[in-house]
Design a protein around this motif. Sequence first.
Motif, PDB file in Angstrom:
ATOM      1  N   LEU A 199     -33.359 -81.205-130.902  1.00 42.04           N
ATOM      2  CA  LEU A 199     -32.644 -82.361-131.365  1.00 42.04           C
ATOM      3  C   LEU A 199     -31.663 -82.856-130.149  1.00 42.04           C
ATOM      4  N   ARG A 200     -31.000 -81.939-129.706  1.00 43.19           N
ATOM      5  CA  ARG A 200     -29.833 -82.197-128.470  1.00 43.19           C
ATOM      6  C   ARG A 200     -30.621 -82.935-127.178  1.00 43.19           C
ATOM      7  N   ASP A 201     -32.036 -82.104-127.071  1.00 45.16           N
ATOM      8  CA  ASP A 201     -32.756 -82.957-125.774  1.00 45.16           C
ATOM      9  C   ASP A 201     -33.165 -84.371-126.359  1.00 45.16           C
ATOM     10  N   ARG A 202     -33.827 -84.528-127.586  1.00 43.83           N
ATOM     11  CA  ARG A 202     -34.309 -85.717-127.811  1.00 43.83           C
ATOM     12  C   ARG A 202     -33.196 -86.761-127.753  1.00 43.83           C
ATOM     13  N   VAL A 203     -31.790 -86.556-128.125  1.00 39.30           N
ATOM     14  CA  VAL A 203     -30.696 -87.443-128.173  1.00 39.30           C
ATOM     15  C   VAL A 203     -30.575 -87.997-126.766  1.00 39.30           C
ATOM     16  N   ALA A 204     -30.536 -86.611-125.851  1.00 50.82           N
ATOM     17  CA  ALA A 204     -30.124 -86.997-124.454  1.00 50.82           C
ATOM     18  C   ALA A 204     -31.064 -87.669-123.638  1.00 50.82           C
ATOM     19  N   ALA A 205     -32.152 -87.700-124.212  1.00 46.29           N
ATOM     20  CA  ALA A 205     -33.393 -88.555-123.753  1.00 46.29           C
ATOM     21  C   ALA A 205     -33.286 -89.832-124.073  1.00 46.29           C
ATOM     22  N   ARG A 206     -32.631 -90.372-125.087  1.00 49.36           N
ATOM     23  CA  ARG A 206     -32.666 -91.964-125.441  1.00 49.36           C
ATOM     24  C   ARG A 206     -31.988 -92.571-124.350  1.00 49.36           C
ATOM     25  N   PRO A 207     -32.760 -93.641-123.992  1.00 52.64           N
ATOM     26  CA  PRO A 207     -32.274 -94.457-122.798  1.00 52.64           C
ATOM     27  C   PRO A 207     -30.782 -94.798-122.945  1.00 52.64           C
ATOM     28  N   ASN A 208     -30.251 -95.305-124.003  1.00 51.43           N
ATOM     29  CA  ASN A 208     -28.754 -95.730-123.914  1.00 51.43           C
ATOM     30  C   ASN A 208     -28.080 -94.568-123.606  1.00 51.43           C
ATOM     31  N   ILE A 209     -28.363 -93.343-124.194  1.00 48.33           N
ATOM     32  CA  ILE A 209     -27.595 -92.248-124.133  1.00 48.33           C
ATOM     33  C   ILE A 209     -27.713 -91.688-122.944  1.00 48.33           C
ATOM     34  N   LYS A 210     -28.793 -91.692-122.314  1.00 48.00           N
ATOM     35  CA  LYS A 210     -29.173 -91.241-121.157  1.00 48.00           C
ATOM     36  C   LYS A 210     -28.446 -91.800-119.974  1.00 48.00           C
ATOM     37  N   ALA A 211     -28.107 -93.230-119.937  1.00 47.12           N
ATOM     38  CA  ALA A 211     -27.646 -94.139-119.199  1.00 47.12           C
ATOM     39  C   ALA A 211     -26.092 -93.750-119.304  1.00 47.12           C
ATOM     40  N   TYR A 212     -25.525 -93.726-120.649  1.00 51.92           N
ATOM     41  CA  TYR A 212     -24.029 -93.233-120.695  1.00 51.92           C
ATOM     42  C   TYR A 212     -23.824 -91.965-119.970  1.00 51.92           C
ATOM     43  N   LEU A 213     -24.506 -90.888-120.263  1.00 50.46           N
ATOM     44  CA  LEU A 213     -24.222 -89.519-119.633  1.00 50.46           C
ATOM     45  C   LEU A 213     -24.192 -89.642-118.293  1.00 50.46           C
ATOM     46  N   ALA A 214     -24.865 -90.390-117.733  1.00 46.51           N
ATOM     47  CA  ALA A 214     -24.926 -90.674-115.975  1.00 46.51           C
ATOM     48  C   ALA A 214     -23.772 -91.490-115.517  1.00 46.51           C
ATOM     49  N   SER A 215     -23.235 -91.941-116.607  1.00 44.34           N
ATOM     50  CA  SER A 215     -21.989 -93.220-115.910  1.00 44.34           C
ATOM     51  C   SER A 215     -20.765 -92.409-115.956  1.00 44.34           C
ATOM     52  N   ASP A 216     -19.673 -93.120-115.382  1.00 49.98           N
ATOM     53  CA  ASP A 216     -18.440 -92.637-115.599  1.00 49.98           C
ATOM     54  C   ASP A 216     -17.503 -92.870-116.604  1.00 49.98           C
ATOM     55  N   ARG A 217     -18.397 -93.749-117.683  1.00 46.57           N
ATOM     56  CA  ARG A 217     -18.069 -93.714-118.967  1.00 46.57           C
ATOM     57  C   ARG A 217     -17.875 -92.570-119.591  1.00 46.57           C
ATOM     58  N   ARG A 218     -18.600 -91.641-119.439  1.00 47.80           N
ATOM     59  CA  ARG A 218     -18.676 -90.337-119.870  1.00 47.80           C
ATOM     60  C   ARG A 218     -17.683 -89.260-119.327  1.00 47.80           C
ATOM     61  N   ILE A 219     -16.533 -88.889-119.762  1.00 44.82           N
ATOM     62  CA  ILE A 219     -15.362 -88.115-119.206  1.00 44.82           C
ATOM     63  C   ILE A 219     -15.995 -86.809-119.151  1.00 44.82           C
ATOM     64  N   PRO A 220     -15.934 -86.011-118.116  1.00 44.32           N
ATOM     65  CA  PRO A 220     -16.436 -84.660-118.064  1.00 44.32           C
ATOM     66  C   PRO A 220     -15.915 -83.701-119.081  1.00 44.32           C
ATOM     67  N   PHE A 221     -16.278 -82.580-119.481  1.00 47.97           N
ATOM     68  CA  PHE A 221     -15.573 -81.835-120.234  1.00 47.97           C
ATOM     69  C   PHE A 221     -14.654 -81.282-119.340  1.00 47.97           C
ATOM     70  N   ASN A 222     -13.452 -80.544-120.015  1.00 47.46           N
ATOM     71  CA  ASN A 222     -12.323 -80.120-119.148  1.00 47.46           C
ATOM     72  C   ASN A 222     -11.297 -79.429-120.186  1.00 47.46           C
ATOM     73  N   GLU A 223     -10.381 -78.510-119.619  1.00 44.10           N
ATOM     74  CA  GLU A 223      -9.649 -77.815-120.451  1.00 44.10           C
ATOM     75  C   GLU A 223      -8.207 -78.251-121.309  1.00 44.10           C
ATOM     76  N   GLU A 224      -8.477 -79.725-121.178  1.00 41.71           N
ATOM     77  CA  GLU A 224      -7.345 -80.627-122.193  1.00 41.71           C
ATOM     78  C   GLU A 224      -8.268 -80.980-123.426  1.00 41.71           C
ATOM     79  N   GLY A 225      -9.518 -80.678-123.493  1.00 44.56           N
ATOM     80  CA  GLY A 225     -10.276 -81.114-124.783  1.00 44.56           C
ATOM     81  C   GLY A 225     -10.426 -80.535-126.096  1.00 44.56           C
ATOM     82  N   ILE A 226     -11.311 -80.741-126.663  1.00 47.99           N
ATOM     83  CA  ILE A 226     -11.751 -79.893-127.984  1.00 47.99           C
ATOM     84  C   ILE A 226     -12.362 -78.638-127.534  1.00 47.99           C
ATOM     85  N   PHE A 227     -13.426 -78.741-126.795  1.00 50.96           N
ATOM     86  CA  PHE A 227     -14.265 -77.719-126.106  1.00 50.96           C
ATOM     87  C   PHE A 227     -13.456 -77.178-124.698  1.00 50.96           C
ATOM     88  N   ARG A 228     -13.187 -75.946-124.572  1.00 52.01           N
ATOM     89  CA  ARG A 228     -12.401 -75.543-123.556  1.00 52.01           C
ATOM     90  C   ARG A 228     -13.047 -74.225-122.815  1.00 52.01           C
TER      91      ARG A 228
END
Lengths: 235, 235
Positions: A199-228
């Motif tokens: 399911l994770r791969d299927r979502v990541a491959a959707r065109p709009n999500i794929k473009a989003y993940l490659a853009s700078d609109r997607r903030i990288p994970f970091n040690e200030e967020g929920i997932f640290r």
Amino acid sequence: MPYELYYWPMIQGRGEYIRLALEEAGARYADVARRGNGMATMMRMMNAGKGTPPFAPPFLKDGKLVIGQTANILLYLGSRHGLAPKSEAGKLWVHQLQLTIADLVVEIHDTHHPLGPSLYYEDQKAPAKKRTEDFWKSRVPKYLDYFEELLKANGGTYVTGRRLTYVDLSLFQIIEGLRYAFPKRMKAFERKVPGLLELRDRVAARPNIKAYLASDRRIPFNEEGIFRRYKALDA
Amino acid sequence: MPYELYYWPMIQGRGEYIRLALEEAGARYADVARRGNGMATMMRMMNAGKGTPPFAPPFLKDGKLVIGQTANILLYLGSRHGLAPKSEAGKLWVHQLQLTIADLVVEIHDTHHPLGPSLYYEDQKAPAKKRTEDFWKSRVPKYLDYFEELLKANGGTYVTGRRLTYVDLSLFQIIEGLRYAFPKRMKAFERKVPGLLELRDRVAARPNIKAYLASDRRIPFNEEGIFRRYKALDA
């Protein structure tokens, strides 16, 4: 008029579940606090003594409407952008699953902040280690097995129904986040949830999500967020 | 056909927010797990591999519909029993406030279980004390001041609109629970939220709620629920 999303500008956090829905929908939105003096605007809206001031970010402004609480925002967006079923029963079911994900998100946050949100992680390392042990022993299996079973019972493509919902997008984020924060633990665990990985791969491959993940609109994970990613918690 | 409520039979817990709504509405319902072999039925419904199996109690059965997650159940009941506004904006606002109360409920639970739900309180007394300190120093003021301000801005009678909603009922339960679990701390704090205390009294005096509180349908507070009275945490 584009939506206005208000959330802390440096982290994915709870705002990310909204961003993923907006991006998948191809909706126009401004990520307000990431622009100019947007943070000041956000703080002002939370302190407003009238209207519907939110308790905390994220919140979404759509014209005059200001909506807070992640799952509530998704309930609203889901109806408008085909990211939830149209029937009342279907809407409630998808919302129920999102609220279960919200509970999981609190528990993920508590792994590094068991003594509460006011103290730093550095001041609660020993309790964080204990809480994390229990989280991986009891809670991750319970939550992820639940969603794995639902996915399987529904045919394996989406968690509910025949179309993607915001719950599928949120589960993508959970898998991605657990892989980031706990690479070793997740690597050992994830063969138990093959359906969720697909399911994770299927979502990541959707065109709009794929473009989003490659853009700078997607903030990288970091040690200030929920997932640290803290080495001590991934041992 | 009466509603069927499924929840752990020995505690108020999260089920209490549903019970208060059903009682105020004068709705017919069975508190299933408190009768005969109702617990077995409840466990069976959670393990069902099909339909919409809930992750955890409480859940509500209305005919064929099975709805989980406390706030989601209230969203459903609110529309049907005049315990929420009719407009979409009003519904979302009341639901948003209920989700904020749900966040507070998690933090209340974490005061005695900071290391997670699997360990006993007795095995986490020192971290529980630390978490409780922070809870009363930072979190209770933040949450209760928020609701006190909303109540004031709305004229003082109800938190939103001109009629009682399920949020008012839930705030009654929060005040009642904090008084039970932390009698000393709450006594010192509560003069800061005079509006919420009046709201508590106003809810308690409503005929259906008054009758409910005096009945054996209201389970007494105890040390298995969300609100637990531990002397060490009330110092």
